[in-house]
Design a protein around this motif. Structure first.
Motif, PDB file in Angstrom:
ATOM      1  N   SER A   9      -5.527 -14.055  38.441  1.00 50.55           N
ATOM      2  CA  SER A   9      -5.864 -15.323  39.087  1.00 50.55           C
ATOM      3  C   SER A   9      -6.516 -16.289  38.105  1.00 50.55           C
ATOM      4  O   SER A   9      -6.167 -17.477  38.040  1.00 50.55           O
ATOM      5  N   LYS A  10      -7.424 -15.778  37.303  1.00 53.03           N
ATOM      6  CA  LYS A  10      -8.117 -16.614  36.322  1.00 53.03           C
ATOM      7  C   LYS A  10      -7.166 -17.073  35.221  1.00 53.03           C
ATOM      8  O   LYS A  10      -7.164 -18.251  34.838  1.00 53.03           O
TER       9      LYS A  10
ATOM     10  N   ALA B 103      -4.794 -19.794  39.327  1.00 53.26           N
ATOM     11  CA  ALA B 103      -4.316 -19.771  40.713  1.00 53.26           C
ATOM     12  C   ALA B 103      -5.435 -19.288  41.622  1.00 53.26           C
ATOM     13  O   ALA B 103      -6.352 -18.577  41.195  1.00 53.26           O
ATOM     14  N   SER B 104      -5.355 -19.678  42.880  1.00 55.41           N
ATOM     15  CA  SER B 104      -6.333 -19.186  43.855  1.00 55.41           C
ATOM     16  C   SER B 104      -6.120 -17.691  44.073  1.00 55.41           C
ATOM     17  O   SER B 104      -5.010 -17.175  43.916  1.00 55.41           O
ATOM     18  N   PHE B 105      -7.210 -17.013  44.448  1.00 57.28           N
ATOM     19  CA  PHE B 105      -7.080 -15.565  44.654  1.00 57.28           C
ATOM     20  C   PHE B 105      -6.173 -15.273  45.847  1.00 57.28           C
ATOM     21  O   PHE B 105      -5.446 -14.280  45.857  1.00 57.28           O
TER      22      PHE B 105
ATOM     23  N   THR C 273      -2.749 -15.317  44.634  1.00 55.19           N
ATOM     24  CA  THR C 273      -2.511 -14.192  43.726  1.00 55.19           C
ATOM     25  C   THR C 273      -2.273 -12.894  44.482  1.00 55.19           C
ATOM     26  O   THR C 273      -1.543 -12.014  44.006  1.00 55.19           O
TER      27      THR C 273
ATOM     28  N   ILE D  34       1.823 -18.728  38.502  1.00 50.84           N
ATOM     29  CA  ILE D  34       1.740 -17.748  39.584  1.00 50.84           C
ATOM     30  C   ILE D  34       3.040 -17.678  40.379  1.00 50.84           C
ATOM     31  O   ILE D  34       3.423 -16.606  40.872  1.00 50.84           O
TER      32      ILE D  34
END
Length: 519
Positions: A65-66, A70-72, A75, A126
């Protein structure tokens, strides 16, 4: 001779030597009195190469994610997407193997998985990563169905449980190896390198498969495209049924059972199931022949497998949270991972022995013992707390791994033995699909129960109580597995190899082969 010509001659010579060595390996395997074991090891090499990354990649999601910004929430679809894809395509790929050959499906799956691994390693964002992993989920279904069907096709009915014991070892042991190897690799080089390392494993499996696996499916000639009358109505309706059900389970913890999205998806799943049943009654080449639903030794073992997996995998996802929030390991992931190892280690260690023991005492006995152990493990989890210490959690983990490790080979072999040789791909795919449904249901339902009990309470004792209630729900569902195991029947053992196992080999390959393990 020009330098380019010299390089070309050298390349051709190396390719010729490699082909000669592989032909020699294939000939040696087919002449061996243990040829069916060659097929097992090669099939398991493909299964291992595909399931190696699942557990460790779940752990790596925050880093993914990092790294991809991208947002968790987005992800998590890197894991959820493949689960959905696997369930949707499983019935179709199982039938495809029966029609066109399990070796062909296995080879196509290995090469497609190699592409998916490369795309995952190189994913720039992502969206590409999710698409690559969804492809991997679809391909994983084809490799799983084809490899199990190949193994079933070369083993006699009475000895399939032995082979499926090793199958369970790889199924449970692969993720353990993935965590052991992948954790340090991810920490040192990043998550992309896990996919780079997966590529050579897949290529090795492909080379071995080309040399060793039998050329044709058991019991049926390959079907040409112009002869094909594929059950598209059945394929689409079962895919929609499974997709709606899995999506409903995925949304369950967030929205609740009575919410419009979840209730609507469950209703759609039921409607699609009714359409599927009607389509199968009319189809000349059904995706899943409904006559198997009248066979007790298919229905009850499959119920036992799926409900035992409900508790086992639901507990698998809850236990790290239990260790973190109730036993003080919230910021110590390495210790949590280490403390969770008894379950898969015991599972993978005991499964091969359980396969051999089933030949002596019968599949039904071990299925009952194993599913009962899973129920007991949920009860032990529900007793664990600060006063008992961490030891009771470790006992519950080991008991859970022992239970499913003992039961799985027997239940799978019992269900598989009900299928005709021309339907072995369908046998493998249907079992994997039901296990997948049980797995996702266990994870989502037990998590939902935990959240529902905990809602509005923040005291440590309330959190522990929420865990206990979730484990008890898992144990109650697993009791259905005990009932299914009790209702199943052991496989009668013959002194001679079965005709189906002999027909798994081409006429040109039929040397004096002993299809029963000398042990």
């Amino acid at each position: 001779m020009t330098p380019d010509a010299s390089v070309s001659v050298t390349s051709d010579a190396n390719e010729s030597r490699l082909r000669s060595r592989m032909d020699s390996l294939g000939a040696r395997a087919r002449r061996s009195p243990r040829y069916q074991w060659w097929v097992l090891w090669v099939s398991l090499s493909g299964l291992l190469a595909t399931n190696l990354l699942f557990t460790v990649f779940v752990v790596a999601l925050p880093e993914v994610s990092k790294g991809l910004h991208a947002s968790f929430g987005a992800t998590t679809w890197v894991v959820t997407g493949p689960l959905l894809a696997y369930g949707v395509v499983a019935p179709l790929v199982g039938k495809a193997g029966d029609l066109f050959g399990h070796r062909r499906l296995f080879m196509a799956g290995i090469m497609a998985e190699t592409v998916a691994a490369a795309l995952s390693a190189l994913a720039p964002n992502i969206g590409v990563l999710i698409a690559a992993r969804i492809l991997g989920g679809m391909v994983g279904a084809s490799i799983g169905a084809a490899s199990m069907a190949l193994v079933l096709s070369v083993f006699d009915h009475g000895d399939r449980v032995k082979a499926l014991g090793f199958w369970s070892l790889v199924g449970a042991g692969g993720p353990v190896i993935g965590v052991a190897v992948g954790g340090p690799v991810i920490q040192a080089f990043g998550w992309r390198w896990m996919f780079f390392l997966q590529v050579p494993l897949l290529l090795i499996s492909a080379v071995l498969a080309m040399a060793v696996l039998p050329q044709r499916a058991a019991g049926r000639r390959h079907v040409r495209w112009e002869e094909l009358d594929l059950d598209w109505a059945g394929a689409l309706s079962i895919a929609a049924c499974v997709a709606a059900f899995l999506l409903a389970l995925t949304f369950l913890p967030t929205y609740g059972l009575s919410s419009p999205p979840v209730a609507g998806l469950l209703a759609a799943s039921v409607v699609c199931g009714v359409v599927f049943r009607a389509a199968e009654r009319r189809a000349s080449e059904p995706i899943f022949p409904l006559s198997y639903l009248r066979k007790r030794n298919f229905v009850f073992p499959v119920v036992a497998q799926s409900t035992a997996n409900f508790a086992y995998l639901g507990g698998f996802f809850l236990t790290p949270l239990l260790l973190e929030y109730s036993f003080g390991y919230l910021h110590n992931q390495s210790v949590v991972g280490f403390l969770s190892l008894p379950r898969p280690i015991v599972f993978s260690t005991i499964a091969p022995f359980a396969g051999y023991l089933a030949v002596r005492v019968g599949e039904r006995t071990l299925a009952v013992v194993g599913t009962t152990a899973v129920v007991l493990s949920m009860g032990v989890f529900a007793l664990a707390g600060h006063s008992t210490g961490i030891a009771l959690v470790e006992i519950a983990l080991a008991l859970s791994g022992m239970g499913l490790g003992v039961a799985s080979p027997s239940l799978s072999a019992t269900a598989s033995n009900e299928f005709a040789p021309e339907d072995l791909g369908t046998a493998a795919a249907s079992q994997q699909l039901m296990n997948q449904l049980g797995t996702v249901a266990g994870i989502q339902v037990m998590e939902t129960v935990y959240d529902a009990v905990l809602r509005g309470h923040h005291v440590a004792g309330d959190r522990l109580h929420a865990f206990h209630v979730a484990y008890l729900v898992g144990g109650a569902v697993a009791l259905l597995g005990v009932a299914g195991a009790v209702m199943s029947r052991s496989t009668p053992r013959n002194l001679a190899p079965s005709v189906e196992a002999l027909e798994a080999l081409d006429v040109t390959e039929r040397q004096p082969v002993v299809l029963r393990d000398p042990a």
